[in-house]
Scaffold this active site. Structure first.
Site, PDB file in Angstrom:
ATOM      1  CE1 TYR A 163      -2.984   3.201   0.723  1.00 13.07           C
ATOM      2  CE2 TYR A 163      -3.365   1.951   3.139  1.00 13.07           C
ATOM      3  CZ  TYR A 163      -3.739   3.061   1.989  1.00 13.07           C
ATOM      4  OH  TYR A 163      -4.177   4.081   2.266  1.00 13.07           O
TER       5      TYR A 163
ATOM      6  CE  LYS B 254      -6.013   2.245  -0.684  1.00  9.93           C
ATOM      7  NZ  LYS B 254      -6.531   2.343   0.513  1.00  9.93           N
TER       8      LYS B 254
ATOM      9  CB  ILE C 294      -8.620  -0.139  -2.039  1.00 12.07           C
ATOM     10  CG1 ILE C 294      -8.210  -1.632  -2.540  1.00 12.07           C
ATOM     11  CG2 ILE C 294      -8.864  -0.031  -0.722  1.00 12.07           C
ATOM     12  CD1 ILE C 294      -7.026  -2.042  -1.708  1.00 12.07           C
TER      13      ILE C 294
END
Length: 293
Positions: free
Chosen positions: A135, A163, A205
């Protein structure tokens, strides 16, 4: 491995008036999202105030999420922390409980080198068989997962994508060039969902999707059906809502939006506070204009 695509809602952790985990309201929120056609759930991330809840509370949130979702969509769990050891404990707990995949934010407060970041992710991946999404959120952590580092990490078998919340479309495009089969690049900035899809990304997301799943799912569904004008219209509406994040400290706007829609998400844990009445009204006016409820 799972097929990672679509809109994955990064859910808030609802609290009661006394500050305890509100499992009943969590169930209501999850059922609302499932009815809205969401493609995945991300529990205990930034929107879920992972930094403010302890291990046992994280386990309770994950268990309730898995119980309600019941395999209808994949469940992602936020297992990142400031230390490798703690992230490994979280990853192993999530796997034991039945999570489908992990999202791992970079450490925070400290400034590891690229080699140290590689070792961080490598050690976590070795500790679990679950698919892992690093992330990238430099605005929050002060650390960047560079395209060079991501290329090194992609060699690890259970790293299946990234992400990207950098807000830098150029960086997203570099991630999209990574040569690995089924490597999923997901937008982490709500105003870049359509741009990411157009350039080959798999989806997003999104924390705003927890409160307004219709708009986020609308972007994705319109895009995959070839209705690009509708996808752009939905993206522009979603971006307008994203701008209202500035009304308060994250994730208070998400929780307020859910309250406006009839869910008792509760206030964030201190030191984050609820919106003032004026800002709450501004958010309410925007939601009613966009969603017509």
């Amino acid at each position: 491995m799972i097929d990672i695509k679509g809109i994955i809602a990064a859910i808030p952790t609802p609290f009661t008036s006394s500050g305890a985990i509100n499992e009943e309201e969590l169930g209501r929120i999850l059922n609302f999202l499932l009815r809205s056609g969401i493609h995945g759930i991300f529990a205990v991330g930034n929107a879920g105030e992972f930094y403010a809840i302890d291990m046992e509370e994280k386990k309770r949130v994950l268990r309730k999420t898995l119980e309600v979702v019941a395999g209808k969509v994949p469940v992602f769990f936020g297992a990142g922390s400031a230390s490798t050891a703690e992230s490994i404990r979280l990853a192993q707990m999530a796997e034991a409980e039945g999570a489908d995949a992990l999202s791992i934010i970079t450490p925070y407060l400290i400034k590891p080198t690229e080699d140290e970041l590689f070792s961080y992710y490598e050690a976590i991946c070795r500790s679990t068989s679950l698919p892992v999404l690093p992330y990238n959120n430099p605005a929050v952590t002060g650390l960047i997962i560079t395209p060079r580092l991501m290329n090194r990490l992609a060699i690890i078998d259970n790293i299946v994508g990234v992400k990207d919340s950098s807000g830098d479309l150029g960086m997203t495009l570099e991630f999209l060039r990574i040569n690995k089969e089924n490597f999923a690049v997901l937008a982490g900035r709500d105003n870049l969902i359509l741009s990411t899809l157009i350039h080959g990304g798999k989806g997003a997301i999104s924390s705003v999707a927890s409160a307004c799943p219709e708009l986020a799912v609308g972007i994705y569904n319109a895009y995959v059906s070839g209705d690009y004008d509708e996808a752009l219209r939905q993206q522009m509406n979603f971006a307008k809502l994203r701008q209202l994040f500035s009304l308060g400290t994250f994730p208070t706007v998400i929780k307020a939006a859910l309250q406006i829609r009839g869910f008792a998400a509760g206030n964030p844990r201190a030191p984050v506070s609820a919106l003032s009445s004026g800002k709450y009204q501004e958010l309410s006016d925007c939601l009613h204009e966009l969603l017509k409820f």
